[in-house]
Enzyme design. Structure first.
Site, PDB file in Angstrom:
ATOM      1  N   LYS A  86      39.988 -16.748 -64.153  1.00  0.00           N
ATOM      2  CA  LYS A  86      40.483 -17.841 -64.944  1.00  0.00           C
ATOM      3  C   LYS A  86      41.712 -17.044 -65.802  1.00  0.00           C
ATOM      4  O   LYS A  86      42.857 -17.774 -65.887  1.00  0.00           O
ATOM      5  CB  LYS A  86      39.633 -18.598 -65.815  1.00  0.00           C
ATOM      6  CG  LYS A  86      38.673 -19.642 -65.025  1.00  0.00           C
ATOM      7  CD  LYS A  86      37.223 -19.935 -65.823  1.00  0.00           C
ATOM      8  CE  LYS A  86      36.302 -20.798 -64.939  1.00  0.00           C
ATOM      9  NZ  LYS A  86      35.181 -21.105 -65.486  1.00  0.00           N
ATOM     10  N   GLN A 102      31.922 -20.678 -71.003  1.00  0.00           N
ATOM     11  CA  GLN A 102      31.376 -20.410 -69.871  1.00  0.00           C
ATOM     12  C   GLN A 102      30.025 -20.540 -69.748  1.00  0.00           C
ATOM     13  O   GLN A 102      29.166 -20.096 -70.618  1.00  0.00           O
ATOM     14  CB  GLN A 102      31.872 -19.100 -69.458  1.00  0.00           C
ATOM     15  CG  GLN A 102      31.515 -18.591 -68.035  1.00  0.00           C
ATOM     16  CD  GLN A 102      32.224 -19.589 -66.977  1.00  0.00           C
ATOM     17  OE1 GLN A 102      33.227 -19.763 -67.126  1.00  0.00           O
ATOM     18  NE2 GLN A 102      31.505 -19.794 -65.821  1.00  0.00           N
ATOM     19  N   ASP A 132      37.307 -28.371 -69.576  1.00  0.00           N
ATOM     20  CA  ASP A 132      36.079 -28.566 -68.455  1.00  0.00           C
ATOM     21  C   ASP A 132      35.875 -29.842 -68.276  1.00  0.00           C
ATOM     22  O   ASP A 132      35.178 -30.303 -67.232  1.00  0.00           O
ATOM     23  CB  ASP A 132      34.984 -27.932 -69.127  1.00  0.00           C
ATOM     24  CG  ASP A 132      34.768 -26.365 -68.313  1.00  0.00           C
ATOM     25  OD1 ASP A 132      35.328 -26.359 -67.262  1.00  0.00           O
ATOM     26  OD2 ASP A 132      34.182 -25.584 -69.096  1.00  0.00           O
TER      27      ASP A 132
HETATM   28  N1  GUN Z   1      29.674 -22.299 -65.045  1.00  0.00           N
HETATM   29  C1  GUN Z   1      29.886 -22.508 -63.519  1.00  0.00           C
HETATM   30  N2  GUN Z   1      30.978 -23.482 -63.368  1.00  0.00           N
HETATM   31  C2  GUN Z   1      31.679 -23.697 -64.493  1.00  0.00           C
HETATM   32  C3  GUN Z   1      32.603 -24.276 -64.961  1.00  0.00           C
HETATM   33  O1  GUN Z   1      33.421 -25.089 -64.303  1.00  0.00           O
HETATM   34  N3  GUN Z   1      33.085 -24.553 -66.315  1.00  0.00           N
HETATM   35  C4  GUN Z   1      32.068 -23.745 -67.092  1.00  0.00           C
HETATM   36  N4  GUN Z   1      32.365 -23.734 -68.311  1.00  0.00           N
HETATM   37  N5  GUN Z   1      31.129 -23.032 -66.848  1.00  0.00           N
HETATM   38  C5  GUN Z   1      30.839 -22.920 -65.519  1.00  0.00           C
END
Ligand code: GUN
Length: 288
Positions: free
Chosen positions: A54, A98, A121
């Site tokens: 990211k 995350q 998100d």
């Molecule tokens: N863990 C697995 N997929 C995601 C996601 O799309 N966003 C976040 N914040 N954590 C994750």
């Protein structure tokens, strides 16, 4: 029949290029670059990889990223305090924590602490509720990215039969809401579902988000179906495979996403889209 590949890597690269140009345009017209704050608690190796992907995508698009790495034993109140600071920071348009979080932290409480106007998100109950009501708001990145891919097939979604395997808050549930929004007929399957193979066999669209390597057999797939594989599973041999038997499903499907190079890059590109949208929503009225 051999399926067409739904090339998420390529579509994501195009999206990131569009976002890069939009960011350049913002800068050229006196506006700030969008900012995305990411919080990683602990040292889960998969989470580290996702967060660094990211960060790299932010750098490619010109979005500023602010990474906060917290110790594995961080207490919930310290994490909530950091989110409070980021909620108030005018340089931050998106806040991402995350997942998964260490067990001493209640993820639900953390997600609810994020300002819904910075919820890149789309996991906050406010935004999930707006998606359920077909109202504008932040949409979770993986399902929104999958909708972008489905649109690329040019196939009609309205009236199609969609089967989603998995009911997580991150993928399965919001995916069902996305597909309902475009008038698909949606079946959500999970660990207690009976006759899964027969349900999949009736589907025009299959979204597999189970987290089990090659769980969906190729001969379950209806001829001409579109198969979206959200799985990322490491085999004992060290290769990365999806939740679908790709070779078998490719012989029957019309469209299929590869693993890697399908849904994963779309999740990241869509996060940038959400962050850019958030920055635009925060611009003074005359600049929108
Ligand atoms: N863990 C697995 N997929 C995601 C996601 O799309 N966003 C976040 N914040 N954590 C994750």
């Amino acid at each position: 029949m051999s399926a067409n590949i739904l090339d998420g890597k390529q579509v994501a690269a195009e999206l990131i290029e569009d976002i890069r140009q939009a960011v350049q345009h913002r800068l050229a017209t006196g506006r700030r670059a969008p900012g995305l704050a990411m919080i990683l608690v602990g040292d889960n190796p998969a989470s580290r990889v996702y967060v660094s992907n990211k960060e790299r995508a932010c750098a490619r698009s010109g979005i500023r990223s602010f990474l906060h790495i917290l110790a594995p034993d961080t207490g919930q109140s310290d994490l909530l305090d950091l989110i409070q600071t980021l909620n108030a920071d005018p340089e931050v348009d998106g806040i991402l924590v995350q997942l998964p979080l260490p067990t001493q932290i209640d993820s639900g409480a953390v997600i609810e602490h994020i300002d819904p106007a910075k919820d890149a998100d789309g996991f906050h109950p406010y935004n999930m509720g707006r998606l359920a009501l077909s109202l504008p708001g932040f949409r979770p990145c993986t399902p929104r990215g999958i909708m972008t891919l489905l649109e690329r097939t040019g196939l009609p979604l309205a009236g199609s039969d969609a089967v989603i395997i998995g009911r997580s808050n991150i993928v399965g549930r919001p995916m069902a809401l996305e597909l309902l929004r475009v008038d698909a007929t949606v079946t959500v399957c999970h660990s207690r579902t009976r006759d899964l193979d027969r349900k999949v066999a009736g589907a025009d669209i299959v979204v597999a988000a189970v987290g089990r390597a090659q769980f969906v057999a190729g001969d379950w797939i209806k001829r001409g179906a579109t198969v979206i594989d959200v799985g990322m599973n490491h085999t004992a041999a060290g290769t990365l495979v999806g939740d679908v038997d790709f070779a078998g499903a490719s012989r029957r499907a019309a469209w299929i996403t590869p693993v890697p190079g399908g849904v994963g890059p779309m999740t990241v590109a869509t996060l940038l889209q959400n962050t850019l949208d958030s920055a635009a929503a925060r611009d003074p009225l005359e600049n929108r």
